[in-house]
Design a protein around this motif. Sequence first.
Motif, PDB file in Angstrom:
ATOM      1  N   LEU A   1       0.851  -1.235   0.115  1.00 42.26           N
ATOM      2  CA  LEU A   1      -0.050   0.155  -0.057  1.00 42.26           C
ATOM      3  C   LEU A   1       0.795   1.408   0.094  1.00 42.26           C
ATOM      4  O   LEU A   1       0.416   2.329   0.368  1.00 42.26           O
ATOM      5  CB  LEU A   1      -0.979   0.039   1.372  1.00 42.26           C
ATOM      6  CG  LEU A   1      -1.883  -1.172   1.138  1.00 42.26           C
ATOM      7  CD1 LEU A   1      -2.648  -1.104   2.738  1.00 42.26           C
ATOM      8  CD2 LEU A   1      -2.778  -1.242   0.246  1.00 42.26           C
TER       9      LEU A   1
ATOM     10  N   GLN B   1      -6.685   5.333   4.208  1.00 40.83           N
ATOM     11  CA  GLN B   1      -6.931   4.062   3.331  1.00 40.83           C
ATOM     12  C   GLN B   1      -6.051   2.839   3.765  1.00 40.83           C
ATOM     13  O   GLN B   1      -6.572   1.970   3.606  1.00 40.83           O
ATOM     14  CB  GLN B   1      -6.475   4.708   1.980  1.00 40.83           C
ATOM     15  CG  GLN B   1      -7.119   5.752   1.449  1.00 40.83           C
ATOM     16  CD  GLN B   1      -6.487   6.214   0.068  1.00 40.83           C
ATOM     17  OE1 GLN B   1      -5.406   6.771  -0.083  1.00 40.83           O
ATOM     18  NE2 GLN B   1      -7.434   6.330  -0.839  1.00 40.83           N
TER      19      GLN B   1
ATOM     20  N   GLN C   1      -0.133   5.115  -0.042  1.00 42.76           N
ATOM     21  CA  GLN C   1      -1.553   5.502   0.244  1.00 42.76           C
ATOM     22  C   GLN C   1      -1.740   6.113   1.508  1.00 42.76           C
ATOM     23  O   GLN C   1      -0.926   6.236   2.231  1.00 42.76           O
ATOM     24  CB  GLN C   1      -2.336   4.152   0.662  1.00 42.76           C
ATOM     25  CG  GLN C   1      -2.369   3.154  -0.654  1.00 42.76           C
ATOM     26  CD  GLN C   1      -3.193   3.711  -1.832  1.00 42.76           C
ATOM     27  OE1 GLN C   1      -4.399   3.854  -1.645  1.00 42.76           O
ATOM     28  NE2 GLN C   1      -2.679   3.714  -3.108  1.00 42.76           N
TER      29      GLN C   1
END
Length: 256
Positions: free
Chosen positions: A237, A244, A240
């Motif tokens: 991720l 999120q 992000q």
Amino acid sequence: MTAETHVFLARTDNIGVLLHDPQTGATAAIDAPEEAAVVDALARTGWQLTDILVTHKHADHIDGILPLKQRFPAVRVTAPALERDAIPAVDATVGEGDSVPVGSLTAQVIATPGHTRGHVAYWFAQDRALFAGDTLFSLGCGRLFEADAATMWASLEKLRALPDDTRLFCGHEYTLSNARFALAVDPDNPALQVRAAAVEAARREGRLTVPSLLGGEKVQNPFLRADDAAFAARLGLAGQAPAQVFAELRARKDRA
């Protein structure tokens, strides 16, 4: 520290806590999962119930309020203002920034919406004791029932900002399953490895794992690390926003 605490199991996996002020004799139950467990805890300690501090409206946190109020009519029930209509026998309502006395002890109220819209936590600064209900768990966090991930992440950030030596009292004995999930998403965290082994041993021996220290949670609890860029990258991720990353972690835990 001036306060004394007694932690006990209620229902199946609820954590009950009595907070006692030895100076005045005042004693608060943090939530009231069931009458019998609270009454047994009072008998074991010899303390007299004067207050119930409610974190949120879910039945497994309030089912004991009415019978306890009938048994101890002078008990004062303090509850989140936003959830007053869903909680029985409320005497006082509180929200962000309010103070609540328990004898000579004082709690600061911290609004922590996410698990429910009106959820609050109680922070006894002098005694370094945080009663977080179902917002922050030992190695975990609560499900999102009435708010989005950004709201819950903001609530967790507020609790994370408290001192490292804060004792975290949470609403359930979920630490073992939380530890296993945490290891699944953060397997190379040495502090988490040590903590998970200790949790496994404690539960195998029938010991409770609450309270934990907030300083440990800050490095071991994946839900408090959504703004750690390196951790986010290991989750796939990278780049992000923290909310999120948190949302994805919570979704993975929900599916686990």
